[in-house]
Write a protein that holds these residues in place. Structure first.
Motif, PDB file in Angstrom:
ATOM      1  N   THR A  44      53.598  22.446  31.990  1.00  0.00           N
ATOM      2  CA  THR A  44      54.262  22.096  30.739  1.00  0.00           C
ATOM      3  C   THR A  44      54.949  23.271  30.059  1.00  0.00           C
ATOM      4  O   THR A  44      55.832  23.072  29.240  1.00  0.00           O
ATOM      5  CB  THR A  44      53.241  21.509  29.735  1.00  0.00           C
ATOM      6  N   GLY A  45      54.501  24.484  30.350  1.00  0.00           N
ATOM      7  CA  GLY A  45      55.057  25.652  29.681  1.00  0.00           C
ATOM      8  C   GLY A  45      54.416  25.918  28.330  1.00  0.00           C
ATOM      9  O   GLY A  45      54.740  26.894  27.663  1.00  0.00           O
ATOM     10  N   PHE A  46      53.504  25.048  27.901  1.00  0.00           N
ATOM     11  CA  PHE A  46      52.817  25.200  26.617  1.00  0.00           C
ATOM     12  C   PHE A  46      51.538  25.992  26.834  1.00  0.00           C
ATOM     13  O   PHE A  46      50.657  25.584  27.590  1.00  0.00           O
ATOM     14  CB  PHE A  46      52.490  23.829  26.022  1.00  0.00           C
ATOM     15  N   CYS A  47      51.423  27.137  26.179  1.00  0.00           N
ATOM     16  CA  CYS A  47      50.258  28.008  26.345  1.00  0.00           C
ATOM     17  C   CYS A  47      49.818  28.521  24.978  1.00  0.00           C
ATOM     18  O   CYS A  47      50.443  29.438  24.425  1.00  0.00           O
ATOM     19  CB  CYS A  47      50.605  29.161  27.277  1.00  0.00           C
ATOM     20  N   PRO A  48      48.760  27.940  24.404  1.00  0.00           N
ATOM     21  CA  PRO A  48      48.299  28.375  23.088  1.00  0.00           C
ATOM     22  C   PRO A  48      47.975  29.874  22.998  1.00  0.00           C
ATOM     23  O   PRO A  48      48.333  30.503  21.995  1.00  0.00           O
ATOM     24  CB  PRO A  48      47.056  27.509  22.836  1.00  0.00           C
ATOM     25  N   PRO A  49      47.319  30.483  23.994  1.00  0.00           N
ATOM     26  CA  PRO A  49      47.079  31.931  23.880  1.00  0.00           C
ATOM     27  C   PRO A  49      48.374  32.747  23.813  1.00  0.00           C
ATOM     28  O   PRO A  49      48.426  33.766  23.133  1.00  0.00           O
ATOM     29  CB  PRO A  49      46.289  32.277  25.142  1.00  0.00           C
ATOM     30  N   GLU A  50      49.407  32.277  24.478  1.00  0.00           N
ATOM     31  CA  GLU A  50      50.698  32.978  24.413  1.00  0.00           C
ATOM     32  C   GLU A  50      51.254  32.937  22.994  1.00  0.00           C
ATOM     33  O   GLU A  50      51.742  33.951  22.479  1.00  0.00           O
ATOM     34  CB  GLU A  50      51.695  32.360  25.385  1.00  0.00           C
ATOM     35  N   MET A  51      51.151  31.782  22.359  1.00  0.00           N
ATOM     36  CA  MET A  51      51.629  31.659  20.978  1.00  0.00           C
ATOM     37  C   MET A  51      50.840  32.588  20.057  1.00  0.00           C
ATOM     38  O   MET A  51      51.410  33.248  19.190  1.00  0.00           O
ATOM     39  CB  MET A  51      51.501  30.203  20.501  1.00  0.00           C
ATOM     40  N   LEU A  52      49.534  32.663  20.261  1.00  0.00           N
ATOM     41  CA  LEU A  52      48.692  33.525  19.445  1.00  0.00           C
ATOM     42  C   LEU A  52      49.042  34.995  19.659  1.00  0.00           C
ATOM     43  O   LEU A  52      49.179  35.752  18.688  1.00  0.00           O
ATOM     44  CB  LEU A  52      47.221  33.280  19.775  1.00  0.00           C
ATOM     45  N   LEU A  53      49.223  35.404  20.915  1.00  0.00           N
ATOM     46  CA  LEU A  53      49.575  36.793  21.192  1.00  0.00           C
ATOM     47  C   LEU A  53      50.937  37.159  20.620  1.00  0.00           C
ATOM     48  O   LEU A  53      51.125  38.262  20.104  1.00  0.00           O
ATOM     49  CB  LEU A  53      49.549  37.054  22.695  1.00  0.00           C
ATOM     50  N   PHE A  92      37.532  25.222  31.050  1.00  0.00           N
ATOM     51  CA  PHE A  92      38.583  25.105  30.047  1.00  0.00           C
ATOM     52  C   PHE A  92      39.725  26.073  30.332  1.00  0.00           C
ATOM     53  O   PHE A  92      40.897  25.706  30.229  1.00  0.00           O
ATOM     54  CB  PHE A  92      38.008  25.352  28.649  1.00  0.00           C
ATOM     55  N   VAL A  93      39.393  27.307  30.682  1.00  0.00           N
ATOM     56  CA  VAL A  93      40.425  28.300  30.995  1.00  0.00           C
ATOM     57  C   VAL A  93      41.235  27.841  32.214  1.00  0.00           C
ATOM     58  O   VAL A  93      42.465  27.923  32.213  1.00  0.00           O
ATOM     59  CB  VAL A  93      39.795  29.687  31.233  1.00  0.00           C
ATOM     60  N   GLY A  94      40.562  27.337  33.229  1.00  0.00           N
ATOM     61  CA  GLY A  94      41.263  26.848  34.420  1.00  0.00           C
ATOM     62  C   GLY A  94      42.188  25.682  34.122  1.00  0.00           C
ATOM     63  O   GLY A  94      43.336  25.650  34.581  1.00  0.00           O
ATOM     64  N   VAL A  95      41.718  24.725  33.346  1.00  0.00           N
ATOM     65  CA  VAL A  95      42.544  23.571  32.972  1.00  0.00           C
ATOM     66  C   VAL A  95      43.745  24.026  32.147  1.00  0.00           C
ATOM     67  O   VAL A  95      44.871  23.553  32.340  1.00  0.00           O
ATOM     68  CB  VAL A  95      41.702  22.516  32.210  1.00  0.00           C
ATOM     69  N   ASN A  96      43.528  24.980  31.246  1.00  0.00           N
ATOM     70  CA  ASN A  96      44.623  25.478  30.428  1.00  0.00           C
ATOM     71  C   ASN A  96      45.665  26.185  31.288  1.00  0.00           C
ATOM     72  O   ASN A  96      46.873  26.044  31.051  1.00  0.00           O
ATOM     73  CB  ASN A  96      44.091  26.420  29.344  1.00  0.00           C
TER      74      ASN A  96
END
Length: 67
Positions: free
Chosen positions: A46-55, A35-39
């Motif tokens: 895409t530039g979309f990174c959920p962990p970045e939004m959370l941080l 999952f981490v690799g796919v993300n």
């Protein structure tokens, strides 16, 4: 530390954690590594990174409570 470096540290930590859990507990923890690799791959395209939004949210919350 920049947000990009924090994301790399988070991703590396998650991969190492899932490898340890897979070794000592259950091989199903390798799905977390996948999952981490796919993300990481999808965020590169895409530039979309959920962990970045959370941080970013956590940082803004932390700085707003200091003021």
């Amino acid at each position: 530390m920049t947000i990009d470096k924090k994301i790399r540290v988070l991703a590396g930590t998650m991969v190492l954690l899932s490898l340890c859990l897979a070794h000592f507990h259950s091989h199903w923890w390798l799905l977390l590594t996948a999952f981490v690799g796919v993300n990481l791959i999808q965020s590169a395209f895409t530039g979309f990174c959920p962990p970045e939004m959370l941080l970013r949210k956590l940082e803004s919350r932390r700085t707003s409570t200091r003021s």
